[in-house]
Design an enzyme around this catalytic site. Structure first.
Site, PDB file in Angstrom:
ATOM      1  N   PHE A 375       0.804  -1.229   0.000  1.00  0.00           N
ATOM      2  CA  PHE A 375       0.000   0.000   0.000  1.00  0.00           C
ATOM      3  C   PHE A 375       0.836   1.278   0.000  1.00  0.00           C
ATOM      4  O   PHE A 375       0.429   2.297   0.574  1.00  0.00           O
ATOM      5  CB  PHE A 375      -0.961   0.010   1.198  1.00  0.00           C
ATOM      6  CG  PHE A 375      -1.605  -1.325   1.457  1.00  0.00           C
ATOM      7  CD1 PHE A 375      -2.275  -1.986   0.434  1.00  0.00           C
ATOM      8  CD2 PHE A 375      -1.523  -1.929   2.691  1.00  0.00           C
ATOM      9  CE1 PHE A 375      -2.863  -3.227   0.652  1.00  0.00           C
ATOM     10  CE2 PHE A 375      -2.101  -3.168   2.927  1.00  0.00           C
ATOM     11  CZ  PHE A 375      -2.774  -3.824   1.901  1.00  0.00           C
ATOM     12  N   CYS A 376       1.991   1.254  -0.666  1.00  0.00           N
ATOM     13  CA  CYS A 376       2.887   2.423  -0.698  1.00  0.00           C
ATOM     14  C   CYS A 376       3.184   2.938   0.707  1.00  0.00           C
ATOM     15  O   CYS A 376       3.321   4.149   0.928  1.00  0.00           O
ATOM     16  CB  CYS A 376       2.298   3.535  -1.574  1.00  0.00           C
ATOM     17  SG  CYS A 376       2.293   3.137  -3.327  1.00  0.00           S
ATOM     18  N   ALA A 377       3.279   2.001   1.640  1.00  0.00           N
ATOM     19  CA  ALA A 377       3.672   2.299   3.023  1.00  0.00           C
ATOM     20  C   ALA A 377       4.510   1.122   3.508  1.00  0.00           C
ATOM     21  O   ALA A 377       4.208   0.497   4.520  1.00  0.00           O
ATOM     22  CB  ALA A 377       2.443   2.508   3.896  1.00  0.00           C
ATOM     23  N   CYS A 395       4.487  -0.770  -5.193  1.00  0.00           N
ATOM     24  CA  CYS A 395       3.574  -0.727  -4.045  1.00  0.00           C
ATOM     25  C   CYS A 395       3.127  -2.121  -3.632  1.00  0.00           C
ATOM     26  O   CYS A 395       2.076  -2.286  -3.030  1.00  0.00           O
ATOM     27  CB  CYS A 395       2.361   0.153  -4.328  1.00  0.00           C
ATOM     28  SG  CYS A 395       2.806   1.868  -4.529  1.00  0.00           S
TER      29      CYS A 395
END
Length: 458
Positions: A375-377, A395
């Site tokens: 999730f791009c985290a 991602c």
């Protein structure tokens, strides 16, 4: 000047009408079904009200700030009145600027480009990459993931107390996590930042669609968010807040619209006077339709009543949490604890399941769209999963073999346009997949997990 808009008293039901509500998709098992869009955290569907307003304006489209014709002047008025609408939606202070950008990522990169010399930046490892990565040219302190809101404040206070007290400093923090949906103690973090002479920017990409965001009440210095998460299409974003750093900085982009006066010098060079308004960082022909769609979404959400929207969404959050808790194989990810307040965003893993296969089965067999990956985290999800850094794709993450511990997670997200039926279908599908297994086999193809149509049906 004005353009036609959808009726302000348009009937608003629960859920709010959105585009795509009647779209059907084929199932790999045969037949089709109405699509259940449960990936709001990536991009929410556009509100029907927003689409109607944009469609009503479209015939009147014209260039902004540069034309003498009626449609150009009308579009300019619409563009600038949209700025006022967004300022009101965010509770901006009288001297704040609202700068229109392409997205949250663009907004935070703009602010990063406007940082004063030798600025120190403090950012938690739990941030989305949009707010974790733009500060490459500053002195950055990355803060460890806190496990309670109080710990988040204490961690920041300790880091700020150890900094050089004489230089500029900026704290960047999310309002609601794009992974867990958990609400962060923004007001308390802002107080801590200001007590130590620092400023704070709020990444409201996941907060603004779900909760009122008031710059003055939260006492933050800037807010950034994206239209495509706020039920508005067309790829526009906002950076709103204090003007001084923005005015003192070189324009984010150099070009027409950002300049007030350009003249050749006797020595052959060029002298430029830049705008001191928001136009300083809005060079080029602006995305007037994208900007207007954000303003239309702000109006629609305000008129619907945020208290009502929040109350209904919390009912959905409670239903999802309770439903997933009834499936022992499912583990919901959380920083602050299972009962922490959150918006309609939850991530989870399923024991014995490859997360990408599970998400693919939800889509192919039930017509449910969720997200799987990191999730791009990446640092946050790895912290929550207890996994070591891998070699991720875009991602995402490398896939575990079926039955092995997942290296990524599944995210379900929803909001004002989500029908109760979609939540119930999702929970029913989770129970069936965990209890009975997928009815199809899946394989990875060009980075995507898809039904293996060449294999026998399970």
């Amino acid at each position: 000047m004005s353009v036609p808009t959808a009726a302000a008293d348009q009937a608003i039901c629960a859920p709010l009408p959105v585009l795509g509500a009647d779209v059907t998709v084929p199932l790999v098992t045969g037949g089709d079904v109405t699509y259940a869009a449960l990936d709001y955290a990536a991009s929410s569907p556009a509100l029907q009200r927003v689409w109607d307003d944009v469609a009503a304006y479209a015939p009147y489209y014209g260039s902004v700030h540069r034309g003498a014709g009626y449609l150009s002047q009308l579009s300019t008025d619409l563009f600038e009145s949209s700025r006022v609408t967004v300022a009101e939606f965010l509770g901006c202070r009288a001297d704040d600027q609202v700068v229109f950008t392409r997205s949250t990522t663009d907004s935070l990169n703009l602010l990063a480009a406007a940082l004063p010399a030798d600025c120190q930046v403090f950012v938690y490892e739990t941030e989305h990459h949009a707010s974790l990565l733009p500060w490459r040219d500053a002195r950055v302190t990355y803060l460890d993931a806190p496990r309670t809101p109080d710990q988040a404040v204490a961690t920041l206070e300790e880091a700020l107390a150890a900094r050089d007290p004489h230089g500029p400093a900026l704290v960047c923090v999310t309002g609601a996590s794009n992974v867990t949906g958990e609400l962060w103690p923004v007001r308390e973090l802002a107080a801590a930042a200001h007590a130590h002479g620092a400023r704070i920017v709020l990444d409201a990409a996941q907060l603004a669609p779900h909760h009122p965001v008031d710059i003055a009440a939260l006492d933050v210095d800037w807010v950034a968010f994206s239209g495509h998460k706020l039920y508005a299409p067309f790829g526009s974003g906002v950076l709103a807040g204090r003007a001084d750093w923005l005015v003192d900085a070189e324009p984010y982009l150099a070009g027409g619209g950002a300049s007030r006066k350009v003249a050749r010098r006797a020595d052959g060079g060029v002298d430029v006077q830049w705008h001191t308004t928001a136009a300083r960082h809005e060079a080029g022909s602006p995305n007037v339709i994208g900007v207007y769609s954000i303003a239309a979404a702000c109006k629609a959400l305000t008129e619907a009543g945020f208290d009502r929207l929040v109350a209904r969404e919390q009912q959905l959050v409670t239903r999802v949490r309770e439903g997933l808790a009834d499936v022992p194989e499912v583990k919901v990810l959380s920083l602050f604890g299972d009962d922490a307040p959150r918006v309609g965003v939850l991530s989870f893993v399923v024991e014995g399941w490859n997360s990408s296969h599970f998400a693919a089965a939800l889509s192919a067999e039930y017509g449910i769209g969720v997200r799987d990956g990191l999730f791009c985290a990446h640092p946050l999800v790895r912290t929550l999963l207890g996994s070591e850094p891998q070699d991720p794709g875009e991602c995402g993450a490398p896939e575990a073999a079926p039955g092995e511990r997942s290296l990524n997670a599944i995210r379900v997200s929803f909001g004002a346009g989500t029908p109760d039926e979609h939540i119930e279908r999702f929970l029913g599908a989770v129970r069936e997949l965990v209890g009975e297994g997928a009815r199809w086999t899946y394989r990875t193809e060009e980075g995507r997990c898809v039904p293996d149509r060449g294999a026998a049906q399970v």
